[in-house]
Design a protein around this motif. Structure first.
Motif, PDB file in Angstrom:
ATOM      1  N   SER A  51      -9.878  -8.282 -16.150  1.00 62.10           N
ATOM      2  CA  SER A  51      -8.901  -9.024 -16.950  1.00 62.10           C
ATOM      3  C   SER A  51      -7.663  -8.199 -17.275  1.00 62.10           C
ATOM      4  CB  SER A  51      -9.544  -9.517 -18.247  1.00 62.10           C
ATOM      5  OG  SER A  51      -9.860  -8.439 -19.110  1.00 62.10           O
TER       6      SER A  51
ATOM      7  N   ASN B  61      -4.061  -4.166  -5.637  1.00 64.55           N
ATOM      8  CA  ASN B  61      -5.261  -4.910  -6.022  1.00 64.55           C
ATOM      9  C   ASN B  61      -5.960  -4.190  -7.166  1.00 64.55           C
ATOM     10  OD1 ASN B  61      -7.005  -2.832  -4.803  1.00 64.55           O
ATOM     11  ND2 ASN B  61      -6.275  -3.680  -2.859  1.00 64.55           N
ATOM     12  N   ASN B  62      -7.008  -4.812  -7.681  1.00 65.40           N
ATOM     13  CA  ASN B  62      -7.700  -4.274  -8.846  1.00 65.40           C
ATOM     14  C   ASN B  62      -8.431  -2.965  -8.541  1.00 65.40           C
ATOM     15  OD1 ASN B  62      -8.377  -4.675 -11.666  1.00 65.40           O
ATOM     16  ND2 ASN B  62     -10.483  -4.962 -10.984  1.00 65.40           N
TER      17      ASN B  62
ATOM     18  N   ARG C  21       5.295  -2.445 -12.875  1.00 67.75           N
ATOM     19  CA  ARG C  21       6.546  -2.997 -12.348  1.00 67.75           C
ATOM     20  C   ARG C  21       7.734  -2.678 -13.255  1.00 67.75           C
ATOM     21  NH1 ARG C  21       5.630  -6.673  -8.122  1.00 67.75           N
ATOM     22  NH2 ARG C  21       3.414  -7.097  -7.780  1.00 67.75           N
TER      23      ARG C  21
ATOM     24  N   GLY D 206       0.813   0.667 -19.806  1.00 65.28           N
ATOM     25  CA  GLY D 206      -0.177  -0.392 -19.662  1.00 65.28           C
ATOM     26  C   GLY D 206      -1.201  -0.367 -20.770  1.00 65.28           C
TER      27      GLY D 206
ATOM     28  N   TYR E 248       3.999  -0.981  -8.244  1.00 64.84           N
ATOM     29  CA  TYR E 248       3.057  -2.075  -8.483  1.00 64.84           C
ATOM     30  C   TYR E 248       1.704  -1.717  -7.869  1.00 64.84           C
ATOM     31  CZ  TYR E 248       3.934  -3.365  -3.614  1.00 64.84           C
ATOM     32  OH  TYR E 248       4.045  -3.346  -2.250  1.00 64.84           O
ATOM     33  N   TYR E 249       0.673  -2.454  -8.296  1.00 62.46           N
ATOM     34  CA  TYR E 249      -0.670  -2.259  -7.759  1.00 62.46           C
ATOM     35  C   TYR E 249      -0.968  -3.345  -6.723  1.00 62.46           C
ATOM     36  CZ  TYR E 249      -1.375   0.831 -11.759  1.00 62.46           C
ATOM     37  OH  TYR E 249      -1.262   1.846 -12.677  1.00 62.46           O
TER      38      TYR E 249
ATOM     39  N   ASP F 138      -0.358  -4.201 -14.158  1.00 59.07           N
ATOM     40  CA  ASP F 138       0.590  -4.414 -13.072  1.00 59.07           C
ATOM     41  C   ASP F 138       1.979  -4.696 -13.623  1.00 59.07           C
ATOM     42  OD1 ASP F 138       1.051  -4.687 -10.159  1.00 59.07           O
ATOM     43  OD2 ASP F 138       1.536  -6.759 -10.678  1.00 59.07           O
ATOM     44  N   SER F 139       2.040  -5.450 -14.722  1.00 56.78           N
ATOM     45  CA  SER F 139       3.324  -5.724 -15.365  1.00 56.78           C
ATOM     46  C   SER F 139       3.961  -4.430 -15.868  1.00 56.78           C
ATOM     47  CB  SER F 139       3.134  -6.708 -16.521  1.00 56.78           C
ATOM     48  OG  SER F 139       4.335  -6.891 -17.236  1.00 56.78           O
TER      49      SER F 139
ATOM     50  N   PHE G 216      -5.890  -6.372 -15.177  1.00 53.25           N
ATOM     51  CA  PHE G 216      -5.021  -6.113 -14.022  1.00 53.25           C
ATOM     52  C   PHE G 216      -3.590  -6.591 -14.260  1.00 53.25           C
ATOM     53  CE2 PHE G 216      -2.978  -7.296 -10.042  1.00 53.25           C
ATOM     54  CZ  PHE G 216      -3.067  -6.109  -9.330  1.00 53.25           C
ATOM     55  N   THR G 217      -3.433  -7.817 -14.722  1.00 50.21           N
ATOM     56  CA  THR G 217      -2.097  -8.386 -14.899  1.00 50.21           C
ATOM     57  C   THR G 217      -1.267  -7.564 -15.871  1.00 50.21           C
ATOM     58  OG1 THR G 217      -2.928 -10.611 -14.444  1.00 50.21           O
ATOM     59  CG2 THR G 217      -0.807 -10.446 -15.556  1.00 50.21           C
ATOM     60  N   ILE G 218      -1.890  -7.098 -16.946  1.00 50.94           N
ATOM     61  CA  ILE G 218      -1.177  -6.307 -17.952  1.00 50.94           C
ATOM     62  C   ILE G 218      -0.687  -4.995 -17.357  1.00 50.94           C
ATOM     63  CG2 ILE G 218      -1.395  -5.092 -20.156  1.00 50.94           C
ATOM     64  CD1 ILE G 218      -3.519  -7.193 -20.939  1.00 50.94           C
TER      65      ILE G 218
END
Length: 206
Positions: A112, A130-131, A122, A40, A127-128, A118-119, A114-116
């Motif tokens: 900002s 939540n933040n 996965r 990440g 996976y996460y 979490d990707s 989180f998406t990176i």
């Protein structure tokens, strides 16, 4: 002395540290989590990097102390060279003072990211939710690594904590001072650098 990550007591320390956040893990998931966190960070730096301003990712613990830094900056080619003669400096550290003075800094608590992350998680099999879970897990991981190095430091003997294919963290006591460092694998550095046919993707990594 070399200590393999999976043979250390980091799993127990990490488990205890995340329990107050109502989080639980297994030894296998802990190894995946560690890999996902480093991926990440690499993906964040890769997406954020540019040739003008260094970018840095920091992990600030719950007491406000920076316990981990990852950064990337570009060294331009000389005037008589083409762009591929430039290079990327990609470095990870436990020291705040290693952040380039003019770096654009993003901390682990910035939503900002989180998406990176979490990707990246996965991509290795978890996976996460939540933040807040993401923040607690990343801070706890690096707090545990720093604490492990601190406890295991020895006079005039380098202690290496090794996660094969990911990183080697080191500590040694010199002149009554604990000196720590971390070197990430070429795979992680190449994730930061990125791939493709563009000239900058072909630039050397240092």
């Amino acid at each position: 002395m070399n200590v393999q990550f999976k043979e250390s007591d980091l799993f127990q320390s990490f488990s205890a540290m995340i329990q107050p956040h109502n989080l639980f893990t297994s030894a296998e998931l802990f190894e995946l989590t560690t890999k996902g966190v480093f991926y990440g960070i690499a993906q964040f730096l890769s997406m954020s990097k540019n040739t003008k301003t260094p970018v840095a990712f920091t992990v600030t613990d719950f007491k406000g102390n920076i316990v981990f830094v990852g950064y990337c900056k570009h060294i331009e080619a000389a005037e008589d060279q083409d762009e591929t003669a430039g290079s990327w400096v990609i470095d990870f550290s436990f020291k705040e003072e290693d952040i380039p003075a003019d770096a654009r800094i993003t901390d682990v608590k910035d939503p900002s990211i989180f998406t990176i992350f979490d990707s990246a998680a996965r991509s290795v099999g978890y996976y996460y939710c939540n933040n807040s879970d993401l923040i607690a897990i990343i801070i706890s991981l690096f707090r545990c690594i720093v604490d492990w190095l601190d406890v295991n430091a020895k006079n005039n003997e380098e202690i290496n904590l090794i996660y094969d294919g990911l990183f080697t963290a080191t500590v040694v006591v010199e002149n009554d001072e604990k000196v720590t460092g971390i070197v990430v694998s070429e795979e992680v550095k190449n994730l930061v650098k990125g791939e493709g046919d563009d000239l900058l993707a072909k630039a050397e990594v240092k």
